[in-house]
Scaffold this motif. Structure first.
Motif, PDB file in Angstrom:
ATOM      1  N   ASN A 137     -77.738 103.303 -18.533  1.00  0.00           N
ATOM      2  CA  ASN A 137     -78.023 104.672 -18.953  1.00  0.00           C
ATOM      3  C   ASN A 137     -77.995 105.643 -17.788  1.00  0.00           C
ATOM      4  O   ASN A 137     -77.708 106.827 -17.968  1.00  0.00           O
ATOM      5  CB  ASN A 137     -79.383 104.742 -19.645  1.00  0.00           C
ATOM      6  N   GLU A 138     -78.306 105.151 -16.598  1.00  0.00           N
ATOM      7  CA  GLU A 138     -78.384 106.035 -15.433  1.00  0.00           C
ATOM      8  C   GLU A 138     -77.060 106.154 -14.683  1.00  0.00           C
ATOM      9  O   GLU A 138     -76.987 106.859 -13.673  1.00  0.00           O
ATOM     10  CB  GLU A 138     -79.475 105.534 -14.482  1.00  0.00           C
ATOM     11  N   HIS A 139     -76.028 105.481 -15.164  1.00  0.00           N
ATOM     12  CA  HIS A 139     -74.721 105.563 -14.514  1.00  0.00           C
ATOM     13  C   HIS A 139     -73.658 105.942 -15.545  1.00  0.00           C
ATOM     14  O   HIS A 139     -73.793 105.622 -16.722  1.00  0.00           O
ATOM     15  CB  HIS A 139     -74.352 104.221 -13.868  1.00  0.00           C
ATOM     16  N   PRO A 140     -72.598 106.595 -15.109  1.00  0.00           N
ATOM     17  CA  PRO A 140     -71.507 106.897 -16.044  1.00  0.00           C
ATOM     18  C   PRO A 140     -70.812 105.609 -16.470  1.00  0.00           C
ATOM     19  O   PRO A 140     -70.989 104.563 -15.836  1.00  0.00           O
ATOM     20  CB  PRO A 140     -70.571 107.783 -15.205  1.00  0.00           C
ATOM     21  N   PRO A 141     -70.048 105.644 -17.557  1.00  0.00           N
ATOM     22  CA  PRO A 141     -69.343 104.434 -17.982  1.00  0.00           C
ATOM     23  C   PRO A 141     -68.518 103.835 -16.852  1.00  0.00           C
ATOM     24  O   PRO A 141     -67.883 104.552 -16.076  1.00  0.00           O
ATOM     25  CB  PRO A 141     -68.458 104.947 -19.126  1.00  0.00           C
ATOM     26  N   ALA A 142     -68.539 102.510 -16.762  1.00  0.00           N
ATOM     27  CA  ALA A 142     -67.820 101.809 -15.709  1.00  0.00           C
ATOM     28  C   ALA A 142     -66.424 101.425 -16.185  1.00  0.00           C
ATOM     29  O   ALA A 142     -66.177 101.279 -17.391  1.00  0.00           O
ATOM     30  CB  ALA A 142     -68.582 100.552 -15.310  1.00  0.00           C
ATOM     31  N   ARG A 143     -65.528 101.258 -15.235  1.00  0.00           N
ATOM     32  CA  ARG A 143     -64.218 100.723 -15.579  1.00  0.00           C
ATOM     33  C   ARG A 143     -64.285  99.208 -15.696  1.00  0.00           C
ATOM     34  O   ARG A 143     -63.682  98.618 -16.594  1.00  0.00           O
ATOM     35  CB  ARG A 143     -63.199 101.130 -14.514  1.00  0.00           C
ATOM     36  N   HIS A 144     -65.026  98.590 -14.779  1.00  0.00           N
ATOM     37  CA  HIS A 144     -65.151  97.131 -14.787  1.00  0.00           C
ATOM     38  C   HIS A 144     -66.589  96.742 -14.442  1.00  0.00           C
ATOM     39  O   HIS A 144     -67.233  97.378 -13.600  1.00  0.00           O
ATOM     40  CB  HIS A 144     -64.216  96.481 -13.769  1.00  0.00           C
ATOM     41  N   VAL A 145     -67.081  95.671 -15.055  1.00  0.00           N
ATOM     42  CA  VAL A 145     -68.389  95.094 -14.743  1.00  0.00           C
ATOM     43  C   VAL A 145     -68.186  93.611 -14.490  1.00  0.00           C
ATOM     44  O   VAL A 145     -67.577  92.906 -15.305  1.00  0.00           O
ATOM     45  CB  VAL A 145     -69.390  95.300 -15.899  1.00  0.00           C
ATOM     46  N   VAL A 146     -68.687  93.139 -13.351  1.00  0.00           N
ATOM     47  CA  VAL A 146     -68.585  91.724 -12.986  1.00  0.00           C
ATOM     48  C   VAL A 146     -69.990  91.193 -12.749  1.00  0.00           C
ATOM     49  O   VAL A 146     -70.742  91.757 -11.944  1.00  0.00           O
ATOM     50  CB  VAL A 146     -67.725  91.517 -11.723  1.00  0.00           C
ATOM     51  N   VAL A 147     -70.354  90.123 -13.438  1.00  0.00           N
ATOM     52  CA  VAL A 147     -71.692  89.537 -13.335  1.00  0.00           C
ATOM     53  C   VAL A 147     -71.581  88.192 -12.613  1.00  0.00           C
ATOM     54  O   VAL A 147     -70.878  87.295 -13.077  1.00  0.00           O
ATOM     55  CB  VAL A 147     -72.321  89.333 -14.729  1.00  0.00           C
ATOM     56  N   THR A 148     -72.278  88.068 -11.473  1.00  0.00           N
ATOM     57  CA  THR A 148     -72.185  86.835 -10.683  1.00  0.00           C
ATOM     58  C   THR A 148     -73.521  86.150 -10.437  1.00  0.00           C
ATOM     59  O   THR A 148     -73.549  85.001 -10.004  1.00  0.00           O
ATOM     60  CB  THR A 148     -71.547  87.116  -9.305  1.00  0.00           C
ATOM     61  N   ALA A 149     -74.640  86.817 -10.689  1.00  0.00           N
ATOM     62  CA  ALA A 149     -75.942  86.246 -10.353  1.00  0.00           C
ATOM     63  C   ALA A 149     -76.263  85.046 -11.242  1.00  0.00           C
ATOM     64  O   ALA A 149     -75.936  85.014 -12.423  1.00  0.00           O
ATOM     65  CB  ALA A 149     -77.035  87.303 -10.499  1.00  0.00           C
ATOM     66  N   VAL A 150     -76.942  84.055 -10.655  1.00  0.00           N
ATOM     67  CA  VAL A 150     -77.310  82.854 -11.417  1.00  0.00           C
ATOM     68  C   VAL A 150     -78.488  82.163 -10.750  1.00  0.00           C
ATOM     69  O   VAL A 150     -78.634  82.186  -9.536  1.00  0.00           O
ATOM     70  CB  VAL A 150     -76.117  81.871 -11.519  1.00  0.00           C
ATOM     71  N   GLU A 151     -79.328  81.555 -11.552  1.00  0.00           N
ATOM     72  CA  GLU A 151     -80.355  80.636 -11.052  1.00  0.00           C
ATOM     73  C   GLU A 151     -80.039  79.250 -11.588  1.00  0.00           C
ATOM     74  O   GLU A 151     -79.951  79.052 -12.802  1.00  0.00           O
ATOM     75  CB  GLU A 151     -81.749  81.057 -11.486  1.00  0.00           C
ATOM     76  N   ALA A 152     -79.815  78.300 -10.698  1.00  0.00           N
ATOM     77  CA  ALA A 152     -79.464  76.937 -11.100  1.00  0.00           C
ATOM     78  C   ALA A 152     -80.643  76.004 -10.842  1.00  0.00           C
ATOM     79  O   ALA A 152     -81.348  76.148  -9.852  1.00  0.00           O
ATOM     80  CB  ALA A 152     -78.240  76.452 -10.329  1.00  0.00           C
ATOM     81  N   HIS A 153     -80.820  75.043 -11.728  1.00  0.00           N
ATOM     82  CA  HIS A 153     -81.914  74.078 -11.586  1.00  0.00           C
ATOM     83  C   HIS A 153     -81.383  72.700 -11.942  1.00  0.00           C
ATOM     84  O   HIS A 153     -80.877  72.486 -13.038  1.00  0.00           O
ATOM     85  CB  HIS A 153     -83.077  74.435 -12.510  1.00  0.00           C
ATOM     86  N   TYR A 154     -81.463  71.793 -10.992  1.00  0.00           N
ATOM     87  CA  TYR A 154     -80.943  70.442 -11.171  1.00  0.00           C
ATOM     88  C   TYR A 154     -82.098  69.455 -11.166  1.00  0.00           C
ATOM     89  O   TYR A 154     -82.870  69.386 -10.207  1.00  0.00           O
ATOM     90  CB  TYR A 154     -79.956  70.095 -10.046  1.00  0.00           C
ATOM     91  N   GLN A 155     -82.212  68.680 -12.260  1.00  0.00           N
ATOM     92  CA  GLN A 155     -83.304  67.725 -12.400  1.00  0.00           C
ATOM     93  C   GLN A 155     -82.933  66.712 -13.476  1.00  0.00           C
ATOM     94  O   GLN A 155     -82.325  67.070 -14.485  1.00  0.00           O
ATOM     95  CB  GLN A 155     -84.588  68.460 -12.805  1.00  0.00           C
TER      96      GLN A 155
END
Length: 243
Positions: free
Chosen positions: A78-96
């Motif tokens: 809402n606080e930014h104008p429309p984007a041309r591209h959005v890339v999501v890279t964040a992750v939390e991994a848990h191995y057990q």
């Protein structure tokens, strides 16, 4: 932890924000192409460090937000104008091992990768013909012991991009699926054994090396730039699926 690894004993988890590793690599590649961009991470300190490293204050903005919190994602777009591209890279991994699984930790993985993706898909304002790119991982197709939750979430994300490509058209929706990539997350998870583990893995791969953030960034640029690609999972794993 990068998507291709596993643990047979103690539980291990790690968060890698979009202000480091693959996310920072994608940001650098976009800047080289002349783009202006907004970096997003939960940590203001990491954002400041990433912006300083990129060194383009006129073209790099930062915004602190936790993608697992819908209100924060809504505020971001809402606080930014429309984007041309959005890339999501964040992750939390848990191995057990599954018999010793910490369900609370499993839910954090699900929230950080799948629920966060749903939040972004719901609230992102993207120009028609623009793109939304998520990051899955090799664990969906080559899971190891201890990696059931990570494998399941990555697989779910691959299915999600196909559904979103239909629902959000003409916005294009795709996913990257990296293999082992040399990012800061390995420094804490492997410590002094990092280079030995990389060397062992590289000998298995057809390309003879582990990945670098620049490899994934190059693939992200393709998905952003190719207007005829949607609903796809682009595997950038050095041939890991083949060995």
């Amino acid at each position: 932890m990068p998507a291709g690894s596993s643990s047979r004993s103690a539980a291990r988890s790690r968060t890698e924000p979009s202000s480091s590793g693959i996310g920072l690599g994608v940001a650098s590649a976009c800047l080289e192409r002349g783009a202006s961009l907004t970096l997003v991470s939960r940590s203001r300190e990491r954002l400041a460090g990433a912006a300083a490293e990129l060194g383009e204050p006129r073209r790099v903005r930062t915004f602190a937000a936790d993608a697992t919190q819908e209100a924060e994602v809504r505020s971001l777009f809402n606080e930014h104008p429309p984007a041309r591209h959005v890339v999501v890279t964040a992750v939390e991994a848990h191995y057990q091992p599954i018999r010793a699984l910490d369900i609370a930790a499993a839910r954090r993985v699900i929230d950080s990768k799948l629920v966060a993706a749903l939040h972004v898909a719901k609230h992102a304002r993207i120009e028609p013909g623009g793109s939304l790119t998520f990051t899955a991982g090799i664990a969906a197709e080559r899971p190891g012991p201890g990696g059931a939750v990570v494998a399941a979430v990555n697989g779910a994300l691959m299915a999600l991009v196909r559904a979103l490509a239909v629902e959000l058209a003409p916005v294009r929706v795709n996913a990257l699926s990296p293999g082992w990539v040399d990012t800061p997350v390995w420094d804490s998870l492997a410590g002094g054994a990092k280079q030995e583990r990389f060397a062992q893995h590289a000998r298995r791969l057809p390309v003879g090396r582990v990945g670098a953030p620049a490899d994934i960034a190059h693939a992200a640029l393709f998905l952003m730039g190719n207007g005829f690609t949607t609903g796809e999972v682009l595997r950038v794993d050095g041939g890991h699926r083949l060995v």
